[in-house]
Design a protein around this motif. Structure first.
Motif, PDB file in Angstrom:
ATOM      1  N   PHE A   1     -15.391 -15.963  23.858  1.00  0.00           N
ATOM      2  CA  PHE A   1     -14.401 -17.037  23.950  1.00  0.00           C
ATOM      3  C   PHE A   1     -13.061 -16.561  23.414  1.00  0.00           C
ATOM      4  O   PHE A   1     -12.995 -15.697  22.539  1.00  0.00           O
ATOM      5  N   ALA A   2     -12.007 -17.156  23.912  1.00  0.00           N
ATOM      6  CA  ALA A   2     -10.656 -16.885  23.405  1.00  0.00           C
ATOM      7  C   ALA A   2     -10.315 -17.907  22.327  1.00  0.00           C
ATOM      8  O   ALA A   2     -10.786 -19.048  22.358  1.00  0.00           O
ATOM      9  N   VAL A   3      -9.512 -17.473  21.353  1.00  0.00           N
ATOM     10  CA  VAL A   3      -8.954 -18.435  20.400  1.00  0.00           C
ATOM     11  C   VAL A   3      -7.702 -18.994  21.076  1.00  0.00           C
ATOM     12  O   VAL A   3      -6.595 -18.484  20.920  1.00  0.00           O
ATOM     13  N   GLY A   4      -7.905 -20.031  21.886  1.00  0.00           N
ATOM     14  CA  GLY A   4      -6.868 -20.515  22.790  1.00  0.00           C
ATOM     15  C   GLY A   4      -6.021 -21.637  22.245  1.00  0.00           C
ATOM     16  O   GLY A   4      -6.124 -22.031  21.066  1.00  0.00           O
ATOM     17  N   ALA A   5      -5.217 -22.195  23.133  1.00  0.00           N
ATOM     18  CA  ALA A   5      -4.209 -23.191  22.756  1.00  0.00           C
ATOM     19  C   ALA A   5      -4.818 -24.454  22.165  1.00  0.00           C
ATOM     20  O   ALA A   5      -4.298 -25.002  21.182  1.00  0.00           O
TER      21      ALA A   5
END
Length: 297
Positions: free
Chosen positions: A271-275
């Protein structure tokens, strides 16, 4: 330097209506809840000298005890007052708060109808539940070997000590394998929660989180859901199957100790550490410190 053991910290603990020296807060080895897991507790945080959602936590402590079949002999207001006063006595601005209630030692058998119900509050300084440097990079989770039980087999709506045995075991195994924590499934094989925190996922701008029907519906969980909706982020509570993680873009944990913690891996999934994760990390930080947020504005 090794951390100081908890029984060697200094200060005061509120216990059964009195403020006593930390070293004097003791129970007998035959205390019923030590043997049969009948304690209930809360995990709370103080920010800037105020305990976040204190009354909600005190109310849940009472509800947890009621589910286990006993009544705490101190009201919600009395526990609130004990927590607030103790925080000032300890001299802390930012701290962790642990109220707990348990069955005493009058009977040491499965039956404990005649046992006294004790209650205590301890407060200490405790930084981020997870390593602060790694937190915003996203923590790595393993899959837990144990599962959250069917609510017909355990009092899952109670924050009870006995329910955390498999959480401790699962986290120990995860850490031994190089992970920060573990994600647990429930007895049906659906995604449930981490060992001490609820879990959220992001897909197409929406938040998805497992329905809290066999694990604790966390106060922080509900707070983050409110914060998301205030920002126009749709929240979907539903059954989530492990294979669905392949389609999620972001993941994070929530809890009084964990606060809002981004996740970069769960087993084979990334997973991305997204907005949205970053937005809710900041939103929660502002919510627990409203004075700071107002001053900044």
């Amino acid at each position: 330097m090794a951390p100081v053991p908890f029984d060697q910290l200094e200060g005061f603990i509120w216990m059964n209506g009195e403020f006593i020296k930390w070293a004097d807060a003791k129970v007998h080895v035959l205390t019923h809840s030590l043997h049969y897991g009948g304690a209930v507790f809360e995990g709370e945080r103080a920010y800037g000298g105020e305990i976040f959602k204190l009354t909600e936590h005190s109310q849940r402590l009472h509800e947890s005890a009621k589910i286990l079949g006993y009544t705490i002999p101190y009201s919600v207001a009395e526990i609130d007052e004990a927590c607030s006063t103790l925080l000032k006595m300890q001299g802390f601005e930012d701290a962790y708060v642990r109220p707990i209630a348990w069955r005493g030692s009058e009977q040491t058998s499965v039956a404990a109808q005649n046992n006294r119900i004790h209650c205590a509050v301890a407060i200490w300084q405790w930084p981020s539940y997870f390593d602060a440097e790694q937190k915003m990079k996203g923590l790595r989770l393993d899959w837990a070997d144990y599962r959250r039980p069917d609510p017909k087999t355990a009092p899952s709506k109670s924050k009870a000590s006995g329910l955390y045995m498999i959480c401790t075991m699962s986290r120990h195994l995860a850490e031994a394998r190089g992970y920060a924590d573990a994600l647990m499934l429930d007895w049906r094989g659906q995604v449930a929660e981490a060992t001490g925190a609820n879990v959220f996922f992001v897909k197409d701008g929406k938040l998805h989180t497992p329905t809290a029907d066999c694990f604790l519906d966390g106060i922080t969980r509900r707070t983050v859901m409110e914060l998301a909706r205030e920002r126009g982020i749709e929240v979907v509570e539903r059954a989530i199957w492990p294979e669905e993680l392949a389609g999620f873009e972001e993941c994070f944990l929530t809890g009084s100790a964990a606060e809002v913690t981004p996740i970069s891996e769960v087993g084979e999934y990334r997973f991305a550490v997204g907005a949205i994760s970053k937005t809710l990390v900041q939103a929660y930080a502002d919510a627990v410190r409203p004075k700071r947020a107002a001053a900044a504005a």
